[in-house]
Design a protein around this motif. Structure first.
Motif, PDB file in Angstrom:
ATOM      1  N   VAL A  10      41.693  74.369  55.103  1.00  0.00           N
ATOM      2  CA  VAL A  10      41.366  73.039  54.592  1.00  0.00           C
ATOM      3  C   VAL A  10      40.001  73.086  53.905  1.00  0.00           C
ATOM      4  CG1 VAL A  10      40.899  70.628  55.225  1.00  0.00           C
ATOM      5  CG2 VAL A  10      42.661  71.907  56.441  1.00  0.00           C
ATOM      6  N   ALA A  11      39.884  72.351  52.807  1.00  0.00           N
ATOM      7  CA  ALA A  11      38.569  72.176  52.182  1.00  0.00           C
ATOM      8  C   ALA A  11      38.127  70.736  52.403  1.00  0.00           C
ATOM      9  CB  ALA A  11      38.651  72.458  50.690  1.00  0.00           C
ATOM     10  N   VAL A  12      36.860  70.559  52.784  1.00  0.00           N
ATOM     11  CA  VAL A  12      36.294  69.220  52.870  1.00  0.00           C
ATOM     12  C   VAL A  12      35.240  69.125  51.778  1.00  0.00           C
ATOM     13  CG1 VAL A  12      35.022  67.560  54.284  1.00  0.00           C
ATOM     14  CG2 VAL A  12      36.697  69.099  55.368  1.00  0.00           C
ATOM     15  N   LEU A  13      35.368  68.114  50.928  1.00  0.00           N
ATOM     16  CA  LEU A  13      34.434  67.949  49.806  1.00  0.00           C
ATOM     17  C   LEU A  13      33.402  66.896  50.193  1.00  0.00           C
ATOM     18  CD1 LEU A  13      37.092  67.746  46.918  1.00  0.00           C
ATOM     19  CD2 LEU A  13      36.124  69.791  47.997  1.00  0.00           C
ATOM     20  N   ALA A  29      39.597  72.126  66.103  1.00  0.00           N
ATOM     21  CA  ALA A  29      41.045  72.264  66.253  1.00  0.00           C
ATOM     22  C   ALA A  29      41.564  73.635  65.810  1.00  0.00           C
ATOM     23  CB  ALA A  29      41.749  71.164  65.453  1.00  0.00           C
ATOM     24  N   GLY A  30      40.632  74.542  65.488  1.00  0.00           N
ATOM     25  CA  GLY A  30      41.064  75.891  65.126  1.00  0.00           C
ATOM     26  C   GLY A  30      41.584  75.998  63.704  1.00  0.00           C
ATOM     27  N   VAL A  31      41.175  75.062  62.840  1.00  0.00           N
ATOM     28  CA  VAL A  31      41.604  75.099  61.442  1.00  0.00           C
ATOM     29  C   VAL A  31      40.509  75.776  60.602  1.00  0.00           C
ATOM     30  CG1 VAL A  31      42.295  73.731  59.440  1.00  0.00           C
ATOM     31  CG2 VAL A  31      42.943  72.969  61.741  1.00  0.00           C
ATOM     32  N   ASP A  32      40.897  76.747  59.809  1.00  0.00           N
ATOM     33  CA  ASP A  32      39.958  77.460  58.936  1.00  0.00           C
ATOM     34  C   ASP A  32      39.457  76.470  57.881  1.00  0.00           C
ATOM     35  OD1 ASP A  32      38.564  79.362  57.566  1.00  0.00           O
ATOM     36  OD2 ASP A  32      40.315  80.377  56.733  1.00  0.00           O
ATOM     37  N   THR A  33      38.153  76.183  57.882  1.00  0.00           N
ATOM     38  CA  THR A  33      37.623  75.086  57.078  1.00  0.00           C
ATOM     39  C   THR A  33      36.491  75.522  56.148  1.00  0.00           C
ATOM     40  OG1 THR A  33      38.179  73.556  58.871  1.00  0.00           O
ATOM     41  CG2 THR A  33      36.629  72.758  57.221  1.00  0.00           C
ATOM     42  N   ILE A  34      36.569  75.047  54.892  1.00  0.00           N
ATOM     43  CA  ILE A  34      35.513  75.300  53.906  1.00  0.00           C
ATOM     44  C   ILE A  34      34.850  73.957  53.606  1.00  0.00           C
ATOM     45  CG2 ILE A  34      34.996  76.204  51.601  1.00  0.00           C
ATOM     46  CD1 ILE A  34      37.736  77.579  51.645  1.00  0.00           C
ATOM     47  N   LEU A  35      33.517  73.919  53.680  1.00  0.00           N
ATOM     48  CA  LEU A  35      32.803  72.672  53.413  1.00  0.00           C
ATOM     49  C   LEU A  35      32.029  72.803  52.097  1.00  0.00           C
ATOM     50  CD1 LEU A  35      31.882  69.854  54.380  1.00  0.00           C
ATOM     51  CD2 LEU A  35      30.105  70.966  55.738  1.00  0.00           C
ATOM     52  N   PHE A  36      32.301  71.879  51.172  1.00  0.00           N
ATOM     53  CA  PHE A  36      31.699  71.915  49.834  1.00  0.00           C
ATOM     54  C   PHE A  36      30.636  70.832  49.651  1.00  0.00           C
ATOM     55  CE2 PHE A  36      35.580  74.183  48.729  1.00  0.00           C
ATOM     56  CZ  PHE A  36      35.267  74.925  47.591  1.00  0.00           C
ATOM     57  N   PRO A  75      30.532  77.792  54.138  1.00  0.00           N
ATOM     58  CA  PRO A  75      29.801  76.940  53.202  1.00  0.00           C
ATOM     59  C   PRO A  75      30.180  77.268  51.752  1.00  0.00           C
ATOM     60  CG  PRO A  75      28.370  78.675  54.067  1.00  0.00           C
ATOM     61  CD  PRO A  75      29.732  78.909  54.659  1.00  0.00           C
ATOM     62  N   ALA A  76      30.242  76.232  50.907  1.00  0.00           N
ATOM     63  CA  ALA A  76      30.606  76.454  49.502  1.00  0.00           C
ATOM     64  C   ALA A  76      29.968  75.365  48.638  1.00  0.00           C
ATOM     65  CB  ALA A  76      32.125  76.437  49.351  1.00  0.00           C
ATOM     66  N   ASN A  77      29.959  75.594  47.337  1.00  0.00           N
ATOM     67  CA  ASN A  77      29.424  74.558  46.428  1.00  0.00           C
ATOM     68  C   ASN A  77      30.303  74.456  45.179  1.00  0.00           C
ATOM     69  OD1 ASN A  77      28.051  76.073  43.976  1.00  0.00           O
ATOM     70  ND2 ASN A  77      27.594  77.273  45.824  1.00  0.00           N
ATOM     71  N   TYR A  78      30.205  73.296  44.523  1.00  0.00           N
ATOM     72  CA  TYR A  78      31.054  73.054  43.347  1.00  0.00           C
ATOM     73  C   TYR A  78      30.663  73.919  42.155  1.00  0.00           C
ATOM     74  CZ  TYR A  78      31.611  68.684  46.017  1.00  0.00           C
ATOM     75  OH  TYR A  78      31.804  67.763  47.010  1.00  0.00           O
ATOM     76  N   GLY A  79      29.482  74.510  42.198  1.00  0.00           N
ATOM     77  CA  GLY A  79      29.032  75.304  41.054  1.00  0.00           C
ATOM     78  C   GLY A  79      29.770  76.621  40.948  1.00  0.00           C
ATOM     79  N   SER A  80      29.800  77.396  42.040  1.00  0.00           N
ATOM     80  CA  SER A  80      30.343  78.755  41.926  1.00  0.00           C
ATOM     81  C   SER A  80      31.583  79.024  42.779  1.00  0.00           C
ATOM     82  CB  SER A  80      29.241  79.750  42.316  1.00  0.00           C
ATOM     83  OG  SER A  80      28.696  79.389  43.579  1.00  0.00           O
ATOM     84  N   ASP A  81      32.019  78.031  43.585  1.00  0.00           N
ATOM     85  CA  ASP A  81      33.059  78.350  44.572  1.00  0.00           C
ATOM     86  C   ASP A  81      34.387  77.610  44.413  1.00  0.00           C
ATOM     87  OD1 ASP A  81      31.287  80.099  45.882  1.00  0.00           O
ATOM     88  OD2 ASP A  81      30.387  78.425  46.974  1.00  0.00           O
ATOM     89  N   LEU A  82      34.605  76.941  43.282  1.00  0.00           N
ATOM     90  CA  LEU A  82      35.835  76.147  43.152  1.00  0.00           C
ATOM     91  C   LEU A  82      37.105  76.991  43.270  1.00  0.00           C
ATOM     92  CD1 LEU A  82      34.876  73.502  40.430  1.00  0.00           C
ATOM     93  CD2 LEU A  82      35.174  73.146  42.886  1.00  0.00           C
TER      94      LEU A  82
END
Length: 790
Positions: A10-13, A29-36, A75-82
């Protein structure tokens, strides 16, 4: 069969307050999560997100079920990780509540969203159809609104808001994921401003503000009236506003004013002058240290509008009004509130009347059924009954007549008429067959989505009944029942599910019957807590009467019950949610498996009342340490992990944390939806039975830390005593705990059996119980609910 939504990643923006906490709960909940979030201006590109993740560990209540989980969020960002979005099955957008910002972001991410992925906006009130307008055609049917309530880990409510273009299969898949994986109660809302929870909840606050002014009551007085006395949280109305933030409050009110110009109550959708004044001077509530309430040292002060200053917060509910609110029969209670001339009673009647009026008037626009409104308010605002349930309980026809009379007399906030269906001869909106839908003019049953078959006892609304199963055996302490299958269930009947003699005898009988007639047994309570532990009042009575023999027999019976659970020929599974303290914790330690709701607060807390765990808890920890160390290994190193937990009477702040503290086993199961715990526990018991369950062999060779272990623990304790972290008596209790955990004054590495350890537990427990200081601690706990440090 609707298509399953398979959620691997899941990605959370948006890494603001909500986004970061939603990411935290997904990770729980054990869900692989990316936060942007946006790229940082300086330092690492994902600096904003890194900071938000670091901050999760500092928030209270804790968003993470265990601090270490923060490291699992990417951790991720809209600049380089879309590009990372291409691998996500679900994308939850949780940026600030601005239509233009959200739409800009959608345009930016759309090319990277996979063809099967679902995009959901976590918004508390923006139009979902309007948001979807910027989406490419192929994404529109996979877009909807999902509104988590704050804080997302603890609030049961998630509102699901379909757009006109959303596929039913997408909604059902997302609903199933929210219910089972994240443990939410899902309510469908129509695409109207603020949806259901905040539309009704914020109106209730606005109506309270209006009637506070009309009646000349103080803010503290109103909070005394609108909290637990009427089945609502302790933070009541104004304290809640301080916690939420007065700026947030004003923003939500402004949203209602801007987006609901035709609402007949529109005149009241504005922040009162005092609220604007507080915001102007930066007094935004709890986050700034002052708002409607302010702390001065230990005193709580409250804003006084007449004095234009703070005064001591000391106005309470009037005794005569409290007497009315204590009346058990809701019909009589409401009649008395309405006829009383006391300003507080008049205030309460007026706020309830306007809430009923508003809810009925808007029901058809905002929700499918009355059930959706009641559950949204209960789950999102923590009320014990929703508005329609309250009205129905108080006598539908009579209350409807009173509201109509007040409309005619010009007493209500709006002169809008009540809808015709209110007066069609009905006795209410909820019944055994379902809840009323004004659009379909029928009572609709609950959802038949397969996920709800996992809830044997859902959260009922007024008038709903769920079959209680067939009783197999019952005494004053327990009821054993079954559903016609091979797994029986035993539930306690005592207050707070404390463990009395009848519970002990009942449990032993239940195990005997389960061995004879069933494949397994589940210990489960229909309501929280699982168990607050031993019946202290009964124990203190025996001690004060000098009946030491009877007291010792009770302890021996407690241990016998734990052993009976452990060595039962059929698997006994404990389904824990809420508190599992003392003996409650020990029962689950002896079960073949524990299925624990995420919000399980587990602890061996006997030290707090001057005792030590003696229902086999210390014996079990000593035996586990021996197994973990292995033959000839370092048992002391294993014991050290749990000693502090027991000596300091620590309680876990989640089931995951209970595993870290060694109170749950790594093999025990953590469940996110408490309403599913019985279903899962029964399945676990059946699976154990089907795989050829045998109880463990009696532990006859437990390697203990012995005298050297005791001496080492004592050194740690002396330091704590000299540093004044513990009292002399705490030192004595902790020394005895160490003595039992280490197997007594025997050689280090000596081998003992369970009976040896149980005897040690019993001896030290009975000796402590006879001390004046312990009896003082027990009495203090019974009287105040707080531990005494003597």
């Amino acid at each position: 069969m609707s298509q399953k939504l398979l959620v691997r990643r899941v990605a959370v923006l948006g890494a603001g307050v909500m986004g970061a906490q939603i990411a935290a709960h997904l990770t729980n909940a054990g869900v692989d999560t990316i936060l942007f979030d946006l790229p940082a201006k300086e330092g690492p590109a994902s600096g904003i997100v890194l900071k938000a993740i670091a901050n999760l560990g500092k928030l209270s209540p804790a968003p993470l079920a265990a601090k270490g989980l923060a490291e699992a969020i990417t951790p991720a960002n809209y600049g380089s990780d879309l590009e990372l979005l291409r691998e996500c099955d679900l994308i939850i957008e949780a940026i600030a509540e601005r239509m233009d910002w959200k739409q800009d972001l959608y345009a930016k991410i759309a090319p990277f969203v996979a063809d099967h992925a679902v995009l959901a906006s976590n918004t508390s009130g923006l139009g979902i159809n309007k948001l979807s307008e910027v989406l490419p055609e192929q994404l529109r049917h996979r877009f909807c609104g999902v509104h988590f309530f704050n804080p997302p880990r603890y609030m049961h409510l998630a509102e699901l808001i379909p757009a006109r273009t959303t596929d039913v299969a997408v909604l059902e898949g997302l609903e199933t994921f929210l219910v089972t994986t994240l443990g939410k109660g899902v309510v469908y809302a129509k695409d109207t401003p603020n949806f259901i929870g905040n539309r009704i909840g914020v109106f209730s606050i606005l109506s309270t503000i209006h009637h506070t002014q009309e009646s000349g009551l103080g803010f503290d007085e109103v909070d005394a009236l609108t909290g637990p006395l009427v089945g609502r949280p302790k933070s009541a109305t104004y304290r809640t506003s301080d916690v939420v933030g007065l700026d947030t409050m004003a923003h939500v009110i402004k949203t209602m004013a801007d987006t609901l110009p035709d609402d007949p109550w529109h005149a009241y959708f504005k922040s009162p002058k005092w609220l604007e004044a507080l915001i102007a001077k930066g007094a935004l509530g709890q986050k700034t240290g002052a708002g409607i309430f302010r702390k001065a040292g230990k005193d709580i002060l409250v804003l006084d509008l007449e004095k234009q200053d703070y005064r001591a917060s000391d106005r309470t509910a009037a005794p005569e009004v409290v007497e009315i609110l204590k009346i058990k029969d809701p019909a009589e209670k409401f009649a008395r509130l309405r006829e009383s001339q006391h300003p507080q009673a008049q205030f309460l009647w007026a706020t309830f009347r306007d809430l009923f009026h508003y809810s009925a008037y808007h029901l058809a626009d905002i929700a499918e059924t009355a059930r959706d409104v009641d559950l949204a308010i209960r789950w999102g605002y923590g009320w014990s009954l929703g508005p329609f349930e309250t009205w129905q309980a108080a006598g539908w026809k009579q209350v409807a007549q009173w509201i109509a009379d007040d409309i005619v007399a010009g007493k209500t906030m709006s002169d809008a008429p009540l809808p015709d269906w209110v007066f069609d001869g009905r006795e209410g909106v909820h019944g055994a067959e379902g809840s009323y839908s004004p659009v379909q003019n029928a009572k609709l049953p609950r959802s038949s989505l397969p996920v709800y078959k996992r809830q044997r006892f859902p959260d009922p609304v007024l008038g709903e009944r769920f079959l209680q199963g067939e009783t197999v055996y019952e005494n004053d302490g327990v009821r054993m029942w079954h559903d016609g299958d091979d797994v029986a269930v035993v539930s306690f009947k005592t207050k707070m599910h404390t463990v009395s003699d009848q519970v002990l005898d009942g449990l032993q009988e239940a195990v005997t019957r389960a061995e004879k007639d069933y494949k397994g047994l589940v210990i489960w309570q229909p309501k929280e807590p699982f168990s607050a532990g031993a019946d202290l009042a009964g124990a203190l009575g025996l001690l004060q009467a000098g009946k030491v023999d009877a007291f010792e027999a009770m302890v021996a019976n407690f241990q016998a019950t734990s052993q009976r659970i452990k060595y039962s020929l059929v698997p006994v599974v404990a389904a824990v949610r809420g508190l599992a303290l003392g003996g409650g914790c020990e029962f689950q330690m002896h079960s073949a498996k524990t299925v624990a709701g995420l919000e399980s607060y587990i602890g061996l807390v006997e030290a707090g009342v001057g005792l030590l765990p003696a229902g086999g808890g210390l014996k079990e920890l000593a035996a586990r340490a021996s197994v973990a160390a292995g033959p000839g290994g370092d048992v002391f190193a294993e014991l050290k992990k749990t000693f502090e937990t027991i000596a300091m009477a620590k309680v876990s702040n989640s089931a995951v944390n209970a595993q870290e503290l060694g109170l749950l086993r790594p093999t025990d199961k953590v469940v996110f939806n408490a309403y599913e715990s019985l279903y899962i526990a029964k399945n676990e018991a059946a699976a154990l039975a089907e795989s050829g369950y045998r109880p463990p062999l009696p532990a006859r060779r437990i390697q203990v830390a012995g005298d050297v272990g005791i001496a080492t623990f004592k050194m740690l304790l002396v330091n704590m005593l000299e540093g004044r972290f513990i009292s002399e008596y705490d030192y004595e209790i902790a020394t005895r705990i160490a003595t039992v955990l280490c197997g007594g004054e025997v050689d280090r590495g000596a081998l003992v059996d369970e009976e040896w350890l149980l005897k040690l537990e019993r001896r030290h427990f009975v000796e402590l119980a006879q001390q004046d200081k312990t009896q003082a601690r027990i009495a203090h706990m019974l009287k105040t609910g707080k531990p005494l440090r003597n």
